[in-house]
Write a protein that holds these residues in place. Structure first.
Motif, mmCIF file in Angstrom:
data_model
loop_
_atom_site.group_PDB
_atom_site.id
_atom_site.type_symbol
_atom_site.label_atom_id
_atom_site.label_comp_id
_atom_site.label_asym_id
_atom_site.label_seq_id
_atom_site.Cartn_x
_atom_site.Cartn_y
_atom_site.Cartn_z
ATOM 1 N N LEU A 38 0.884 -1.154 0.000
ATOM 2 C CA LEU A 38 0.000 0.000 0.000
ATOM 3 C C LEU A 38 0.931 1.216 0.000
ATOM 4 O O LEU A 38 1.810 1.318 0.861
ATOM 5 C CB LEU A 38 -0.894 0.013 1.236
ATOM 6 C CG LEU A 38 -1.929 1.130 1.287
ATOM 7 C CD1 LEU A 38 -2.961 0.953 0.173
ATOM 8 C CD2 LEU A 38 -2.627 1.157 2.637
ATOM 9 N N ALA A 40 3.128 4.351 0.583
ATOM 10 C CA ALA A 40 3.414 5.046 1.839
ATOM 11 C C ALA A 40 2.626 6.346 1.958
ATOM 12 O O ALA A 40 2.174 6.704 3.053
ATOM 13 C CB ALA A 40 4.918 5.313 1.954
ATOM 14 N N ARG A 43 -0.627 5.287 3.259
ATOM 15 C CA ARG A 43 -0.536 4.771 4.634
ATOM 16 C C ARG A 43 -0.421 5.916 5.642
ATOM 17 O O ARG A 43 -0.972 5.835 6.745
ATOM 18 C CB ARG A 43 0.655 3.825 4.787
ATOM 19 C CG ARG A 43 0.441 2.475 4.157
ATOM 20 C CD ARG A 43 1.451 1.437 4.634
ATOM 21 N NE ARG A 43 2.814 1.872 4.659
ATOM 22 C CZ ARG A 43 3.725 1.648 3.699
ATOM 23 N NH1 ARG A 43 3.375 0.983 2.611
ATOM 24 N NH2 ARG A 43 4.958 2.070 3.830
ATOM 25 N N ARG A 44 0.270 6.981 5.280
ATOM 26 C CA ARG A 44 0.433 8.117 6.190
ATOM 27 C C ARG A 44 -0.897 8.794 6.528
ATOM 28 O O ARG A 44 -1.023 9.433 7.563
ATOM 29 C CB ARG A 44 1.383 9.150 5.593
ATOM 30 C CG ARG A 44 2.844 8.795 5.745
ATOM 31 C CD ARG A 44 3.733 9.975 5.422
ATOM 32 N NE ARG A 44 3.707 10.354 4.022
ATOM 33 C CZ ARG A 44 4.480 9.837 3.078
ATOM 34 N NH1 ARG A 44 5.360 8.898 3.391
ATOM 35 N NH2 ARG A 44 4.398 10.240 1.836
ATOM 36 N N LEU A 46 -3.705 7.259 7.106
ATOM 37 C CA LEU A 46 -4.525 6.393 7.945
ATOM 38 C C LEU A 46 -4.383 6.757 9.414
ATOM 39 O O LEU A 46 -3.303 7.165 9.861
ATOM 40 C CB LEU A 46 -4.135 4.930 7.746
ATOM 41 C CG LEU A 46 -4.326 4.375 6.344
ATOM 42 C CD1 LEU A 46 -3.664 3.010 6.225
ATOM 43 C CD2 LEU A 46 -5.805 4.290 6.008
ATOM 44 N N ASP A 48 -4.008 5.899 13.351
ATOM 45 C CA ASP A 48 -3.179 4.884 14.002
ATOM 46 C C ASP A 48 -3.951 3.605 14.304
ATOM 47 O O ASP A 48 -3.396 2.518 14.281
ATOM 48 C CB ASP A 48 -2.580 5.433 15.306
ATOM 49 C CG ASP A 48 -1.571 6.538 15.032
ATOM 50 O OD1 ASP A 48 -1.002 6.578 13.914
ATOM 51 O OD2 ASP A 48 -1.358 7.372 15.927
ATOM 52 N N PRO A 68 -10.723 1.693 3.906
ATOM 53 C CA PRO A 68 -10.385 1.547 5.324
ATOM 54 C C PRO A 68 -11.669 1.121 6.032
ATOM 55 O O PRO A 68 -12.778 1.500 5.624
ATOM 56 C CB PRO A 68 -9.960 2.963 5.738
ATOM 57 C CG PRO A 68 -9.499 3.586 4.456
ATOM 58 C CD PRO A 68 -10.418 3.026 3.408
ATOM 59 N N SER A 105 -5.611 -7.090 6.531
ATOM 60 C CA SER A 105 -4.735 -6.163 7.255
ATOM 61 C C SER A 105 -3.407 -6.129 6.519
ATOM 62 O O SER A 105 -3.063 -7.083 5.803
ATOM 63 C CB SER A 105 -4.499 -6.641 8.691
ATOM 64 O OG SER A 105 -5.705 -6.661 9.400
ATOM 65 N N LEU A 106 -2.668 -5.068 6.692
ATOM 66 C CA LEU A 106 -1.341 -4.981 6.099
ATOM 67 C C LEU A 106 -0.381 -5.827 6.922
ATOM 68 O O LEU A 106 -0.513 -5.921 8.145
ATOM 69 C CB LEU A 106 -0.855 -3.529 6.086
ATOM 70 C CG LEU A 106 -1.721 -2.526 5.326
ATOM 71 C CD1 LEU A 106 -1.143 -1.120 5.465
ATOM 72 C CD2 LEU A 106 -1.847 -2.913 3.865
ATOM 73 N N GLY A 110 3.852 -3.526 5.217
ATOM 74 C CA GLY A 110 2.899 -2.640 4.565
ATOM 75 C C GLY A 110 2.287 -3.231 3.310
ATOM 76 O O GLY A 110 1.727 -2.517 2.491
ATOM 77 N N ARG A 111 2.403 -4.566 3.153
ATOM 78 C CA ARG A 111 1.844 -5.244 1.975
ATOM 79 C C ARG A 111 0.512 -5.891 2.310
ATOM 80 O O ARG A 111 0.212 -6.170 3.456
ATOM 81 C CB ARG A 111 2.790 -6.345 1.493
ATOM 82 C CG ARG A 111 4.135 -5.894 1.043
ATOM 83 C CD ARG A 111 5.000 -7.087 0.708
ATOM 84 N NE ARG A 111 5.096 -7.968 1.877
ATOM 85 C CZ ARG A 111 5.874 -9.017 1.958
ATOM 86 N NH1 ARG A 111 6.635 -9.367 0.936
ATOM 87 N NH2 ARG A 111 5.911 -9.753 3.042
#
Length: 166
Positions: A38, A40, A43-44, A46, A48, A68, A105-106, A110-111
């Protein structure tokens, strides 16, 4: 509850809630198992506590959509609010919408894995294009230079403005 000048007041603690606004287009490669990172930059955005995602075939376009979990739950709640659970056709619409989804889920890197049947549905082979679509992320085939939905944005916007002025 707290006091202010001798009067009882309710104190609200406002939690910081970022609204996800995924935008942009990012090309990535699938590994041999069908996993992909996913991006970066997505991902930033999202929260926590945002660990679960939902993957489904898009209802209107030949692509996949990643939600999400909070965005998925909100969309399903909105759909349910528009349906009458006593009507068979409405129940079938909801069933079709929620039945063919994959929750994931990742991993620590992060995959996430895109199941083979989903890859076939969207005709994704070795490359995937992530397209930020506000609260969701679309996955399109990455082979080729042009994305199938790219067209005359100016004309589209002009049509929308013209319709709203009517």
């Amino acid at each position: 509850m707290g006091n202010c000048g001798g009067k009882a007041v309710i104190l609200e603690i406002l939690s910081e809630q970022r609204t996800m606004r995924f935008t942009g287009t990012i090309k990535a490669k699938l590994d041999a198992k069908g996993r992909v990172f996913l991006p970066a930059s997505f991902r930033r955005l999202l929260r926590d506590d945002e660990a679960e995602f939902v993957l489904k075939r898009d209802a209107f376009q030949p692509c996949l959509t990643v939600y999400p979990r909070a965005a998925w739950d909100a969309e399903v709640a909105d759909l349910r609010s528009r349906l009458d659970s006593w009507r068979a056709d409405h129940r079938m619409t909801l069933r079709r919408y929620v039945a063919d989804v994959e929750v994931f889920s990742l991993d620590a890197s992060g995959r996430f894995l895109i199941p083979k049947r989903y890859l076939r549905m969207a005709d994704i082979r070795q490359e995937v294009v992530f397209v930020g679509m506000d609260e969701t992320i679309e996955l399109w085939p990455g082979e080729g230079d042009e994305l199938p939905f790219m067209g005359d944005v100016a004309a589209d916007l002009e049509n929308l403005v013209t319709l709203s002025d009517s």
